[in-house]
Enzyme design. Structure first.
Site, PDB file in Angstrom:
ATOM      1  CG  ASP A  31      12.165  44.961 -48.675  1.00 19.71           C
ATOM      2  OD1 ASP A  31      12.753  43.911 -48.377  1.00 19.71           O
ATOM      3  OD2 ASP A  31      11.130  45.363 -48.082  1.00 19.71           O
ATOM      4  CG  ASN A  88      17.805  38.078 -42.807  1.00 20.01           C
ATOM      5  OD1 ASN A  88      18.924  38.355 -42.382  1.00 20.01           O
ATOM      6  ND2 ASN A  88      16.901  39.004 -43.099  1.00 20.01           N
ATOM      7  CB  VAL A  97       9.724  35.999 -47.930  1.00 20.85           C
ATOM      8  CG1 VAL A  97       9.266  35.360 -49.232  1.00 20.85           C
ATOM      9  CG2 VAL A  97       8.837  37.204 -47.577  1.00 20.85           C
ATOM     10  CG  HIS A 101      14.887  37.188 -49.804  1.00 18.72           C
ATOM     11  ND1 HIS A 101      14.131  36.134 -49.325  1.00 18.72           N
ATOM     12  CD2 HIS A 101      14.981  38.073 -48.792  1.00 18.72           C
ATOM     13  CE1 HIS A 101      13.780  36.382 -48.070  1.00 18.72           C
ATOM     14  NE2 HIS A 101      14.289  37.546 -47.713  1.00 18.72           N
ATOM     15  CG  HIS A 103      17.583  41.581 -47.354  1.00 20.58           C
ATOM     16  ND1 HIS A 103      16.408  42.279 -47.157  1.00 20.58           N
ATOM     17  CD2 HIS A 103      17.356  40.338 -46.868  1.00 20.58           C
ATOM     18  CE1 HIS A 103      15.519  41.483 -46.568  1.00 20.58           C
ATOM     19  NE2 HIS A 103      16.072  40.299 -46.386  1.00 20.58           N
TER      20      HIS A 103
HETATM   21  P1  5GP Z   1      13.309  38.412 -44.882  1.00 20.28           P
HETATM   22  O1  5GP Z   1      12.669  38.952 -43.629  1.00 20.28           O
HETATM   23  O2  5GP Z   1      12.671  37.098 -45.297  1.00 20.28           O
HETATM   24  O3  5GP Z   1      14.794  38.355 -44.854  1.00 20.28           O
HETATM   25  O4  5GP Z   1      12.974  39.471 -46.005  1.00 20.28           O
HETATM   26  C1  5GP Z   1      11.752  39.504 -46.684  1.00 20.28           C
HETATM   27  C2  5GP Z   1      11.619  40.868 -47.262  1.00 20.28           C
HETATM   28  O5  5GP Z   1      10.588  40.831 -48.230  1.00 20.28           O
HETATM   29  C3  5GP Z   1      11.222  41.941 -46.245  1.00 20.28           C
HETATM   30  O6  5GP Z   1      12.241  42.935 -46.192  1.00 20.28           O
HETATM   31  C4  5GP Z   1       9.897  42.473 -46.742  1.00 20.28           C
HETATM   32  O7  5GP Z   1       9.762  43.852 -46.585  1.00 20.28           O
HETATM   33  C5  5GP Z   1       9.906  42.057 -48.215  1.00 20.28           C
HETATM   34  N1  5GP Z   1       8.599  41.789 -48.779  1.00 20.28           N
HETATM   35  C6  5GP Z   1       7.621  41.009 -48.233  1.00 20.28           C
HETATM   36  N2  5GP Z   1       6.558  40.966 -49.049  1.00 20.28           N
HETATM   37  C7  5GP Z   1       6.863  41.738 -50.126  1.00 20.28           C
HETATM   38  C8  5GP Z   1       6.149  42.077 -51.321  1.00 20.28           C
HETATM   39  O8  5GP Z   1       5.023  41.666 -51.554  1.00 20.28           O
HETATM   40  N3  5GP Z   1       6.794  42.892 -52.205  1.00 20.28           N
HETATM   41  C9  5GP Z   1       8.069  43.363 -51.993  1.00 20.28           C
HETATM   42  N4  5GP Z   1       8.592  44.144 -52.923  1.00 20.28           N
HETATM   43  N5  5GP Z   1       8.767  43.046 -50.873  1.00 20.28           N
HETATM   44  C10 5GP Z   1       8.172  42.252 -49.963  1.00 20.28           C
END
Ligand code: 5GP
Length: 123
Positions: A31, A88, A97, A101, A103
């Site tokens: 992440d 999430n 996003v 995914h 985590h």
């Molecule tokens: P969510 O908030 O959707 O559960 O998690 C999305 C995760 O994607 C976040 O923890 C954020 O830091 C990570 N993330 C967003 N954009 C990028 C990216 O371009 N590269 C990587 N490696 N992680 C990303």
């Protein structure tokens, strides 16, 4: 058809990511904004926007993400100490996003509950 996200660009190698695992149907990478010493995202290469969009015939694919998590935990040596897997969903779940995914968080004792500072919704 769901909208493409930044994760599609990572899958196609169009933007860099620190990839720790890849197979035909999934990818795991660090992440960009880690919330623990180990914070990985395990994604299916197939785009599924949210948990709400998972279909019956995708249960094997989604289960595969957990098998990948277990393999990584063993390979990286934190399986015994423990780790947390979180997916999430939508705004209240904290999803940012819209490509599902898992985590994978590890490397420290993780607090519980994870939403200690959140306010209940009104109404
Ligand atoms: P969510 O908030 O959707 O559960 O998690 C999305 C995760 O994607 C976040 O923890 C954020 O830091 C990570 N993330 C967003 N954009 C990028 C990216 O371009 N590269 C990587 N490696 N992680 C990303």
């Amino acid at each position: 058809m769901t909208t493409e996200t930044i994760f599609d660009k990572i899958i196609r190698n169009e933007i860099p990511a620190d990839i720790v695992y890849e197979d035909d149907i999934s990818l795991a990478f660090k992440d960009v904004n880690p919330q623990a010493p180990v914070h990985l995202l395990i994604i299916p290469k197939k785009r599924i926007a949210t948990v709400n969009d998972i279909q019956e015939d995708e249960r094997e694919l989604v289960g595969h993400l957990f098998v990948v998590a277990r393999k990584i935990a063993v390979q990286h040596g934190f399986a015994k100490d423990g780790y947390r897997l979180v997916m999430n969903c939508n705004d209240d779940g904290g999803q940012s996003v819209y490509h599902i995914h898992l985590h994978l968080l590890a490397g420290q004792t993780l607090g519980w509950p994870p939403f200690a500072n959140a306010e209940p919704k009104q109404g």
